[in-house]
Design an enzyme around this catalytic site. Sequence first.
Site, PDB file in Angstrom:
ATOM      1  N   ARG A  66      11.801  -6.247   4.530  1.00 21.77           N
ATOM      2  CA  ARG A  66      11.705  -4.801   4.764  1.00 21.77           C
ATOM      3  C   ARG A  66      12.317  -4.433   6.115  1.00 21.77           C
ATOM      4  O   ARG A  66      12.939  -3.384   6.263  1.00 21.77           O
ATOM      5  CB  ARG A  66      10.224  -4.393   4.711  1.00 21.77           C
ATOM      6  CG  ARG A  66       9.990  -2.894   4.765  1.00 21.77           C
ATOM      7  CD  ARG A  66       8.554  -2.552   4.435  1.00 21.77           C
ATOM      8  NE  ARG A  66       7.681  -2.642   5.597  1.00 21.77           N
ATOM      9  CZ  ARG A  66       6.361  -2.452   5.562  1.00 21.77           C
ATOM     10  NH1 ARG A  66       5.754  -2.191   4.429  1.00 21.77           N
ATOM     11  NH2 ARG A  66       5.633  -2.542   6.651  1.00 21.77           N
ATOM     12  N   ARG A 125      -9.079   0.838   9.442  1.00 18.49           N
ATOM     13  CA  ARG A 125      -8.624  -0.504   9.799  1.00 18.49           C
ATOM     14  C   ARG A 125      -9.626  -1.221  10.692  1.00 18.49           C
ATOM     15  O   ARG A 125      -9.377  -2.366  11.078  1.00 18.49           O
ATOM     16  CB  ARG A 125      -7.294  -0.390  10.554  1.00 18.49           C
ATOM     17  CG  ARG A 125      -6.060  -0.713   9.701  1.00 18.49           C
ATOM     18  CD  ARG A 125      -4.859  -0.470  10.586  1.00 18.49           C
ATOM     19  NE  ARG A 125      -3.669  -1.172  10.240  1.00 18.49           N
ATOM     20  CZ  ARG A 125      -2.646  -0.631   9.553  1.00 18.49           C
ATOM     21  NH1 ARG A 125      -2.737   0.587   9.077  1.00 18.49           N
ATOM     22  NH2 ARG A 125      -1.553  -1.335   9.350  1.00 18.49           N
ATOM     23  N   ARG A 149      12.075  -0.143  11.123  1.00 18.13           N
ATOM     24  CA  ARG A 149      10.825  -0.335  11.865  1.00 18.13           C
ATOM     25  C   ARG A 149      10.915  -1.576  12.726  1.00 18.13           C
ATOM     26  O   ARG A 149      11.053  -2.687  12.221  1.00 18.13           O
ATOM     27  CB  ARG A 149       9.653  -0.476  10.882  1.00 18.13           C
ATOM     28  CG  ARG A 149       9.174   0.825  10.308  1.00 18.13           C
ATOM     29  CD  ARG A 149       8.025   0.613   9.351  1.00 18.13           C
ATOM     30  NE  ARG A 149       6.885  -0.083   9.940  1.00 18.13           N
ATOM     31  CZ  ARG A 149       5.700  -0.182   9.364  1.00 18.13           C
ATOM     32  NH1 ARG A 149       5.507   0.370   8.163  1.00 18.13           N
ATOM     33  NH2 ARG A 149       4.718  -0.831   9.943  1.00 18.13           N
ATOM     34  N   LYS A 188       0.819  -1.220   0.000  1.00 14.18           N
ATOM     35  CA  LYS A 188       0.000   0.000   0.000  1.00 14.18           C
ATOM     36  C   LYS A 188       0.850   1.265   0.000  1.00 14.18           C
ATOM     37  O   LYS A 188       0.638   2.171  -0.798  1.00 14.18           O
ATOM     38  CB  LYS A 188      -0.927   0.052   1.235  1.00 14.18           C
ATOM     39  CG  LYS A 188      -1.863  -1.112   1.384  1.00 14.18           C
ATOM     40  CD  LYS A 188      -2.796  -0.927   2.572  1.00 14.18           C
ATOM     41  CE  LYS A 188      -2.113  -0.836   3.928  1.00 14.18           C
ATOM     42  NZ  LYS A 188      -1.469  -2.097   4.378  1.00 14.18           N
ATOM     43  N   ARG A 203       0.377  -8.863  13.657  1.00 16.35           N
ATOM     44  CA  ARG A 203      -0.241  -7.838  12.794  1.00 16.35           C
ATOM     45  C   ARG A 203      -1.130  -8.485  11.733  1.00 16.35           C
ATOM     46  O   ARG A 203      -2.203  -7.974  11.413  1.00 16.35           O
ATOM     47  CB  ARG A 203       0.848  -6.981  12.127  1.00 16.35           C
ATOM     48  CG  ARG A 203       1.481  -5.981  13.091  1.00 16.35           C
ATOM     49  CD  ARG A 203       2.858  -5.571  12.654  1.00 16.35           C
ATOM     50  NE  ARG A 203       2.872  -4.772  11.443  1.00 16.35           N
ATOM     51  CZ  ARG A 203       3.945  -4.648  10.653  1.00 16.35           C
ATOM     52  NH1 ARG A 203       5.080  -5.266  10.959  1.00 16.35           N
ATOM     53  NH2 ARG A 203       3.881  -3.900   9.583  1.00 16.35           N
TER      54      ARG A 203
HETATM   55  P1  AMP Z   1       1.362   0.709   8.934  1.00 15.67           P
HETATM   56  O1  AMP Z   1       2.476   1.653   8.690  1.00 15.67           O
HETATM   57  O2  AMP Z   1       0.122   1.047   8.163  1.00 15.67           O
HETATM   58  O3  AMP Z   1       1.770  -0.733   8.771  1.00 15.67           O
HETATM   59  O4  AMP Z   1       0.948   0.870  10.478  1.00 15.67           O
HETATM   60  C1  AMP Z   1       1.859   0.588  11.516  1.00 15.67           C
HETATM   61  C2  AMP Z   1       1.107   0.487  12.835  1.00 15.67           C
HETATM   62  O5  AMP Z   1       0.487   1.738  13.131  1.00 15.67           O
HETATM   63  C3  AMP Z   1      -0.012  -0.531  12.875  1.00 15.67           C
HETATM   64  O6  AMP Z   1       0.452  -1.854  13.140  1.00 15.67           O
HETATM   65  C4  AMP Z   1      -0.869   0.018  14.020  1.00 15.67           C
HETATM   66  O7  AMP Z   1      -0.279  -0.257  15.271  1.00 15.67           O
HETATM   67  C5  AMP Z   1      -0.761   1.524  13.776  1.00 15.67           C
HETATM   68  N1  AMP Z   1      -1.840   1.995  12.866  1.00 15.67           N
HETATM   69  C6  AMP Z   1      -1.693   2.487  11.616  1.00 15.67           C
HETATM   70  N2  AMP Z   1      -2.866   2.814  11.077  1.00 15.67           N
HETATM   71  C7  AMP Z   1      -3.806   2.516  12.025  1.00 15.67           C
HETATM   72  C8  AMP Z   1      -5.231   2.592  12.073  1.00 15.67           C
HETATM   73  N3  AMP Z   1      -5.932   3.057  11.029  1.00 15.67           N
HETATM   74  N4  AMP Z   1      -5.839   2.203  13.212  1.00 15.67           N
HETATM   75  C9  AMP Z   1      -5.149   1.758  14.272  1.00 15.67           C
HETATM   76  N5  AMP Z   1      -3.821   1.624  14.288  1.00 15.67           N
HETATM   77  C10 AMP Z   1      -3.138   2.001  13.168  1.00 15.67           C
END
Ligand code: AMP
Length: 189
Positions: free
Chosen positions: A128, A89, A134, A14, A146
């Site tokens: 990654r 989400r 990260r 994404k 996750r």
């Molecule tokens: P991402 O970069 O999208 O993989 O997000 C990394 C982490 O941020 C996720 O595993 C969640 O802990 C948090 N996070 C990101 N977007 C959301 C969301 N829309 N709702 C809740 N937690 C989020």
Amino acid sequence: MKNIILFGPPGSGKGTQAKQLEQEHGLIQISTGDLFRYELGNQTELGVLAQTYMSRGRLVPDEVTIKMLERKYNEHTDAVGVILDGFPRTVAQAAALDKMMASRNEEIAMLVSMEVDSEELVQRLLLRGEDSGRADDANEVVIRKRLQVYQDETHPVLDYYEQQGKVIRINGMGSVSKVFEKLVETVSV
Ligand code: AMP
């Protein structure tokens, strides 16, 4: 304004695709994950709170996430389009988003779901993790958590938008450029 949700499990591509849509087609990427990491980088209260969930592979509570998203969205009211990356989400976030759109006479044009096999996701995320910096990518236990959270809490968001006839599925297994070609065609920018 064209409001597009780029949807899919962690590692489905994404962020990579959204960044390219922003660079080449002028759509604005709004990534809630990036926003949390930015807050954490600045050691804000929100960032420190978010980190307690992110480090365990859990979702940050809806209320703070929705508020942050809304604030960011308001900065881009004159954009040609917005790509929501990593939001909504949960079904509660989707409902809040619909409400937020309606109050602005806007709507979600479509949800594009990027479909990738789950073992491929684990491999991509571990890879990654070697250079993304990260912590949540570097630990296989957190990665699998996750993916589980995605299945349990995020996947139902697909049904929510399916009921509105807004879901378009694309195969996310190919190369970045092949997937991007399909995406550009799908969102017709
Ligand atoms: P991402 O970069 O999208 O993989 O997000 C990394 C982490 O941020 C996720 O595993 C969640 O802990 C948090 N996070 C990101 N977007 C959301 C969301 N829309 N709702 C809740 N937690 C989020």
